[in-house]
Scaffold this active site. Structure first.
Site, short mmCIF file in Angstrom:
data_model
loop_
_atom_site.label_atom_id
_atom_site.label_comp_id
_atom_site.label_asym_id
_atom_site.label_seq_id
_atom_site.Cartn_x
_atom_site.Cartn_y
_atom_site.Cartn_z
N ASP A 74 -62.76 -17.07 -28.77
CA ASP A 74 -63.18 -18.47 -28.60
C ASP A 74 -64.48 -18.48 -27.79
OD1 ASP A 74 -62.92 -21.32 -28.58
OD2 ASP A 74 -62.29 -21.16 -26.50
N THR A 88 -67.48 -23.68 -31.08
CA THR A 88 -68.16 -23.31 -29.82
C THR A 88 -69.00 -22.05 -29.98
OG1 THR A 88 -66.09 -22.26 -29.18
CG2 THR A 88 -66.54 -24.40 -28.22
N THR A 89 -68.59 -21.15 -30.90
CA THR A 89 -69.41 -19.95 -31.17
C THR A 89 -70.58 -20.34 -32.06
OG1 THR A 89 -67.33 -18.72 -31.13
CG2 THR A 89 -69.28 -17.54 -31.88
N ASP A 98 -57.74 -25.90 -29.82
CA ASP A 98 -58.81 -26.08 -30.81
C ASP A 98 -58.30 -26.85 -32.02
OD1 ASP A 98 -60.45 -24.74 -29.16
OD2 ASP A 98 -60.98 -23.11 -30.51
#
Length: 529
Positions: free
Chosen positions: A62, A95-96, A397
């Protein structure tokens, strides 16, 4: 003389080297952070093992968690850490992706700057790219309804597929959808507060044992003396914020008792004090007590537990202060701060309160709550702490993805399809624009190919062949063609059920461009001691 002055004005030399050096140093630092998380993008991305100073080990892919745990010292690189946090707050997923896009945009900025283009021109072009991208993505999206559970589950599954616990996505995705839909308020259908979904972690079992509980779960056992209750039906529940124990003096002092009769009197007074409180509680018909954790003195003593057991009252002590709001909302009751305010109308009602054994450990479950508030509890299980923590992060998530769909009811294809389509349309738009602006937009269009390129690279495919083929498919009008990393080829991603909320893609582009513009505008670093 006047001519000399005039010439000195026109020939003034300004040294811009320091500004350029600082800008390049900032860009390089931010790109190195982006490169660190790039390998963890997508379903076949690698995991990172993070070892903290305290000896704790975390395994995750994550982006927000990885960057949060990183010790980043360079000020500009910290922007990217904050960037992934922003994406986590807005969308919860991607988020990546947002950090990788920012890194690719910065790389293009570097080459544009070295070509002699002014940072302000690049920044303005980036802003236009951001606005245009949101329009293109919105045009690509497919509207959905909240009644279409299948689409919601597909979207949550896509989010979970890139996680360590991806093999459990068929269990966790429907669970996340169910949890969010349970807390949606009909009066405010576009707002979902994830604080109304409580995730309780309990070590033991496997992730398969994770369940949704319509009620409350406490990660502790019932506090009871010998013969105390562990199960109550038709429960009347009181949430109290005072202590059922003898009072202490207001100031720190010691009392010396030299006589046995005085000792007896003190103990007798203590017993009478506790008994008086328990009688008042029992008079309301209350048979379950949830006692807030106290920092001043013990919430309950052995003596009070003994009397509570005799009065057939079940006790759960050490309830955290920040859980009180969630508990009272769920039970539809009021917290009681003083014994004098203990009344029936402040109690909550439930069909069953019981202590349940989970292997060696125990939990307390409250089910069948009357007039239950719009909350829900998820009990997450895992065989070890690493899996348990990652399951919780993955579930968060998935919950965020469903929340995004509640806020903005549009789906978009995954698998690098939106990025390639953006790249194609921005490239075509760049030809219409004039001057430097068109040149900048063309560079940023190329930068967006980093997502499909990285997806293919992490899946062990040939990225150049895959991205070229993908570009070709999109040029032929297949806007939903994307990389199917499972089959190792390009397919229609919408038909493969690889979908994500529109909000994840639009916020990733908007936040990444905003962050890059901020880094571009910095031309000096001033350190204040």
């Amino acid at each position: 003389m006047a001519a000399a002055v005039h010439s000195s004005k026109t020939e003034s030399y300004v040294d811009n080297k320091r500004k350029d050096d600082i800008r390049m140093a900032n860009i390089n630092a931010a790109r190195s952070v982006s490169d660190a998380v790039r390998t963890s993008l997508g379903p076949k991305g690698m995991d990172k093992m993070i070892s903290t100073a305290s000896g704790e080990v975390i395994i995750t892919n994550d982006g927000a968690t990885i960057l949060n745990k990183m010790e980043v010292l360079q000020p500009a690189a910290k922007f990217l850490v904050e960037l992934s946090k922003s994406q986590d707050i807005v969308a919860g997923d991607g988020t990546t992706t947002v950090v990788v896009i920012a890194g690719a945009l910065l790389k293009q900025c570097q080459s544009l700057l070295s070509s002699g283009i002014h940072p302000t021109v690049i920044s303005e072009a980036l802003h236009k790219v951001s606005l245009k991208s949101v329009d293109v993505l919105t045009a690509m999206s497919v509207p959905i309804e909240l009644t279409d559970r299948e689409s919601l589950i597909k979207s949550a599954s896509t989010s979970l597929n890139s996680k360590v616990v991806s093999q459990y996505s068929s269990l966790l995705a429907p669970l996340a959808v169910e949890a969010v839909l349970n807390v949606v308020d009909e009066n405010k259908p576009d707002l979902v507060d994830l604080r109304d979904v409580k995730v309780v972690k309990k070590l033991g079992g496997t992730v398969d044992d994770t369940e949704l509980v319509k009620g409350l779960v406490f990660d502790k056992k019932v506090s009871h003396a010998s013969g105390g209750l562990t199960r109550v039906e038709n429960a009347k529940i009181g949430v109290i914020q005072f202590q059922i124990s003898p009072p202490k003096t207001d100031i720190e002092q010691s009392i010396v008792v030299s006589d046995y009769t005085q000792m007896d009197r003190i103990l007798k007074e203590e017993r009478n004090y506790i008994l008086g409180m328990i009688k008042k509680i029992k008079a309301t018909g209350c048979n379950v007590l949830l006692i807030q954790k106290s920092i001043l003195r013990d919430a309950v003593t052995d003596l009070s537990l003994h009397y509570l057991a005799k009065a057939k009252i079940l006790v759960v002590k050490d309830v955290e202060r920040d859980e009180i709001e969630f508990i009272t909302k769920t039970l539809n009751c009021l917290p009681i701060a003083n014994i004098e305010h203990f009344r029936v109308e402040k109690l909550g009602f439930a069909d069953l309160v019981e202590e349940v054994s989970l292997g060696e450990r125990k939990i307390v479950k409250i089910t069948g709550i009357k007039e239950m508030g719009r909350t829900t509890t998820v009990l997450v299980r895992g065989s070890n702490q690493l899996v348990l923590d990652e399951a919780e992060r993955s579930l968060h998530d998935a919950l965020c993805v469903v929340r995004c769909l509640v806020n903005k009811k549009f789906l978009i294809a995954g698998g690098g399809a939106p990025e390639i389509e953006l790249s194609r349309q921005l490239g075509a738009w760049a030809k219409v624009l004039q001057g430097m602006e068109g040149y900048c937009v063309k560079s940023f269009a190329e930068a967006l190919e980093v997502i499909p390129y990285t997806l293919a690279e992490n899946a062990g495919l040939n990225p150049i062949v895959i991205v070229t083929e993908l570009r070709n498919r999109h040029a032929q009008g297949e806007i939903n063609a994307g990389i199917n990393v499972r089959k190792g080829q390009i397919t229609n991603i919408l038909e493969e059920n690889v979908v994500q909320p529109l909000l994840v893609s639009t916020s990733a582009i908007s936040l990444a461009t905003e962050c890059v513009r901020m880094i571009l505008k910095i031309d000096d670093i001033v350190t204040v001691r």
